[in-house]
Design a protein around this motif. Structure first.
Motif, PDB file in Angstrom:
ATOM      1  N   THR A 147       0.828  -1.208   0.000  1.00  0.00           N
ATOM      2  CA  THR A 147       0.000   0.000   0.000  1.00  0.00           C
ATOM      3  C   THR A 147       0.861   1.255   0.000  1.00  0.00           C
ATOM      4  N   ALA A 148       1.991   1.211   0.715  1.00  0.00           N
ATOM      5  CA  ALA A 148       2.883   2.367   0.767  1.00  0.00           C
ATOM      6  C   ALA A 148       3.389   2.740  -0.613  1.00  0.00           C
ATOM      7  N   GLY A 149       3.546   1.745  -1.480  1.00  0.00           N
ATOM      8  CA  GLY A 149       4.069   2.010  -2.815  1.00  0.00           C
ATOM      9  C   GLY A 149       3.065   2.595  -3.778  1.00  0.00           C
ATOM     10  N   ILE A 150       1.784   2.542  -3.439  1.00  0.00           N
ATOM     11  CA  ILE A 150       0.773   3.104  -4.339  1.00  0.00           C
ATOM     12  C   ILE A 150       0.110   4.333  -3.719  1.00  0.00           C
ATOM     13  N   LEU A 163       8.343   1.633   5.588  1.00  0.00           N
ATOM     14  CA  LEU A 163       7.143   0.823   5.372  1.00  0.00           C
ATOM     15  C   LEU A 163       7.372  -0.282   4.343  1.00  0.00           C
ATOM     16  N   MET A 164       8.154  -0.008   3.298  1.00  0.00           N
ATOM     17  CA  MET A 164       8.322  -1.010   2.252  1.00  0.00           C
ATOM     18  C   MET A 164       9.240  -2.155   2.667  1.00  0.00           C
ATOM     19  N   ASP A 218      12.387   3.393  -2.253  1.00  0.00           N
ATOM     20  CA  ASP A 218      12.311   4.762  -1.750  1.00  0.00           C
ATOM     21  C   ASP A 218      11.373   5.661  -2.550  1.00  0.00           C
ATOM     22  N   VAL A 219      10.662   5.098  -3.546  1.00  0.00           N
ATOM     23  CA  VAL A 219       9.719   5.896  -4.326  1.00  0.00           C
ATOM     24  C   VAL A 219       8.454   5.079  -4.564  1.00  0.00           C
TER      25      VAL A 219
END
Length: 348
Positions: A147-150, A163-164, A218-219
């Motif tokens: 979820t953190a990545g989107i 988070l990732m 990181d992105v």
């Protein structure tokens, strides 16, 4: 099989693993400076980045199983994580300012260079009681990571990476000694070597891809230029690949005491100090000369980095830099905050 005890922390297997991982971290940071136009080195770099931080986070979780946010443990974490973070964040900010002409500014909420891992370790360990209390913690952590990545978030407190990489820390919290024992067999090692070799071959065929941000976490998917569906599918694939490579790495770690085992108990020193030397070599203009030497320059740099990690882990260097890496600040704490606790920070 019981979980980690204090005596388990000195198992040579884990100290060997920590030393080898910090060597790979240092190699990766130095290799980045000469990786252009070197597909073979880039392939090795890609494979290393696919497993070395997941393995580090996993070990941090494994050695945090007894963390309970008690006064003594909080004191220890403040002295070995929080204060060193503030010190080295200042040092790295000053280094970047001097080397690249950036305006000098201390921004502790935006970690500079490798200082992000200290923030991550601090936040992960604070969350330990939560993961020990909920059901299916690894699955929940994976969901949070994806979820953190989107989502769109700033780099404050290195939250994207915190988070990732979180699932690896939580997985470490759930592991037992028997899980590592499965990998510490003579039969597992040749399989692991073959897996790492195949991963390297695959990375060579993909060179100069994939984008490093897929592995540095990181992105978000926006910066990676893919749709959210493709992003989620690829991230799940990366999780699976990293899990295989992490297992392969641990299968290759020596099980008995070696000449570098004792150095594995002091990995925070080379971790925090080597980045300053990466920047110093850049300021001195060493990397173009090494890059021009081709394979010879790559081998030379790699050997020097390994020696450098050994030196930075040595007792004289630890004594010299202990006030920065492991400061003792009794005036900050109440007398009952005894330091006689088992702590996982030195396992980093």
């Amino acid at each position: 099989m019981t979980r980690l005890t204090h005596s388990d922390a000195r198992d040579p297997f884990f100290d060997n693993a920590k030393f080898l991982l910090i060597v790979l971290v240092a190699l990766g940071h130095f290799w980045e400076q000469i990786i252009g136009g070197a597909p073979a080195l880039r392939a090795v770099h890609t494979v290393v980045y696919a497993f070395h931080m997941p393995a580090f986070a996993l070990l941090c979780g494994y050695f945090s199983q007894r963390f309970s946010t008690g006064p003594a443990q909080m004191r220890r974490m403040t002295e070995t994580v929080v204060i060193p973070y503030l010190i080295f964040e200042t040092l790295y900010s000053a280094t970047y300012s001097a080397e690249r002409g950036y305006p000098f500014a201390i921004t502790p909420t935006e970690p500079t260079y490798l200082c992000w891992f200290l923030i991550a370790l601090f936040l992960w360990r604070l969350s330990t009681p939560l993961w020990q209390a909920i059901r299916h913690p690894v699955a929940v952590a994976v969901l949070i990571s994806l979820t953190a990545g989107i989502t769109t978030m700033s780099y404050d407190l290195a939250l994207p990476r915190v988070l990732m990489f979180l699932p690896w820390f939580v997985l470490g919290l759930r592991l037992h000694a028997r899980h590592f024992t499965l990998l510490r067999t003579a039969a597992a090692r040749p399989v692991a070597v073959a897996v790492l070799f195949l991963a390297g071959a695959g990375a060579y065929l993909l060179a100069p891809g994939p984008d490093d941000h897929w592995l540095s976490m990181d992105v978000s998917y926006h910066e990676l230029g893919v749709g959210w569906q493709e992003y989620l599918l690829l991230r799940v694939g990366i999780f699976a690949l990293s899990a295989v490579l992490v297992a392969a790495f641990f299968a290759c770690v020596p099980r008995r005491r070696t000449s570098f085992t004792a150095l594995g108990a002091a990995t925070m020193y080379p971790y925090l100090l080597h980045g300053l030397l990466v920047r110093a070599a850049e300021a001195a203009g060493l990397y173009p000369s090494l890059q021009a030497l081709g394979l010879t320059g790559q081998v030379l740099l790699s050997v020097v980095v390994v020696v450098l990690v050994v030196v930075l882990s040595s007792a004289p260097v630890r004594r010299l830099f202990r006030p920065l890496v492991e400061p003792r600040l009794p005036f900050l704490f109440t007398p009952r905050s005894s330091t006689q606790v088992t702590d996982a920070v030195r396992q980093k």
